[in-house]
Design a protein around this motif. Sequence first.
Motif, short mmCIF file in Angstrom:
data_model
loop_
_atom_site.label_atom_id
_atom_site.label_comp_id
_atom_site.label_asym_id
_atom_site.label_seq_id
_atom_site.Cartn_x
_atom_site.Cartn_y
_atom_site.Cartn_z
N ALA A 9 0.83 -1.21 0.00
CA ALA A 9 0.00 0.00 0.00
C ALA A 9 0.86 1.26 0.00
O ALA A 9 0.58 2.22 -0.74
CB ALA A 9 -0.93 -0.01 1.21
N GLU A 10 1.93 1.28 0.79
CA GLU A 10 2.78 2.46 0.86
C GLU A 10 3.50 2.71 -0.46
O GLU A 10 3.68 3.87 -0.88
CB GLU A 10 3.81 2.31 1.99
N SER A 11 3.90 1.66 -1.14
CA SER A 11 4.58 1.81 -2.43
C SER A 11 3.65 2.45 -3.47
O SER A 11 4.08 3.27 -4.29
CB SER A 11 5.06 0.44 -2.94
N ILE A 12 2.38 2.07 -3.45
CA ILE A 12 1.42 2.64 -4.39
C ILE A 12 1.20 4.12 -4.08
O ILE A 12 1.19 4.98 -4.98
CB ILE A 12 0.09 1.87 -4.35
N LYS A 13 1.06 4.46 -2.80
CA LYS A 13 0.86 5.87 -2.43
C LYS A 13 2.10 6.70 -2.77
O LYS A 13 1.98 7.85 -3.22
CB LYS A 13 0.50 5.98 -0.95
N ASN A 14 3.26 6.14 -2.59
CA ASN A 14 4.49 6.86 -2.94
C ASN A 14 4.58 7.09 -4.45
O ASN A 14 5.05 8.15 -4.90
CB ASN A 14 5.72 6.09 -2.45
#
Length: 388
Positions: A9-14
């Motif tokens: 999830a964090e990779s997508i938001k980044n």
Amino acid sequence: MNKQWMEFAESIKNLYGKDFIALHEPTFNEKEIDYVTDCVQTGWVSSVGSYVTRFEEDLAKFVGVKRAVAVVNGTAALHIALKIVGVRADDEVLMPSLTFIATANAVSYLQAIPHFVDVNEETLGVDPFKLEQYLGEIAELRQGELYNKQTNRRIKALLPMHTFGHPCMLDELVALCDKYKLELVEDAAESLGSYYNGKHTGTFGKVSAMSFNGNKVITTGGGGVILTNDEELANYAKHLTTTAKVPHCWEFVHDEIGYNYRMPNINAALGCAQLEKISQFIEQKRDLTRFYENLVVNIAGIRLFKEPIHTKSNYWLQVILLDEQNNRNEVLNFLNEQGVMSRPIWTPLHELEMYKECPKMNLAITEQLKQTVINIPSTPVKVSKEKI
């Protein structure tokens, strides 16, 4: 959920640089503003104007067909496409249960009956091999037309849908339609920019339909189009969708029941600007696929759906498939709580109240995919080389 899902999830938001990532958003710049402003300033905002003609011509050239007839939305395009190939009240139309409801609704507008068929895991579209075996059991040809032996109704057409932009097995479906005297009408609503054996989807049947809703690869706000290589059918589609009005300087004469399905000029202006950038959009979507492919290898029990053999997909919506290690609803709850909008595949249409009594074959793969398919953010975005 474990650490790997949190990193996912964090990779997508980044990547998107936002705290909330929508499933699919339109991408606009100055060109859309210029074209729409031109409509407003000149007053040509409604159903007549140069942008409608330009959009139809540019789209037909891009897809590789003789004619494109722009309409108000994809459902209207399907409705008219089915009507002009001869689907009548009480006919059956073969179609996947695993599709957006518009596919079945367009059939119902003609008082015809959806007949639900299964899909395969390789394409997420109609399985031609299972369908051929099924038709051999329940249908027969009578004087050059196919009939359902169980209902005694005519089966007039096959309406496959290219799920999330991934082309069906079109060669096999064309051969099947030839064998059983069916009209092939492609629901290409999601597949602008997708190719099967080097040929664009929406060009294999006599007629097809596309959508330009706000979440599609390109958008006209709302909007759809009927595609065909048959000039006579195109002219008839244009006539029906412009209220079946007979051309005259001042008289209002209509020669049959028509439909006010015209695409407004202001919407077509938006589409013209969007179509100029479609190659960029698709390139970014394919880069996004490679980005996701690198992410999912770190999570047990999921895989990214990749374009089927012999195809080049637009990857309209990215698809991950879960196995028994991951509960669909738990994954959906987690990702949405993290600000990464995710959605399940549609509820199979044979499970909806209004379509429960429709004829259907065994839908085992459809029901399996209902529990395993999740769509994740798919808006075109620039992906750096080190991330793919």
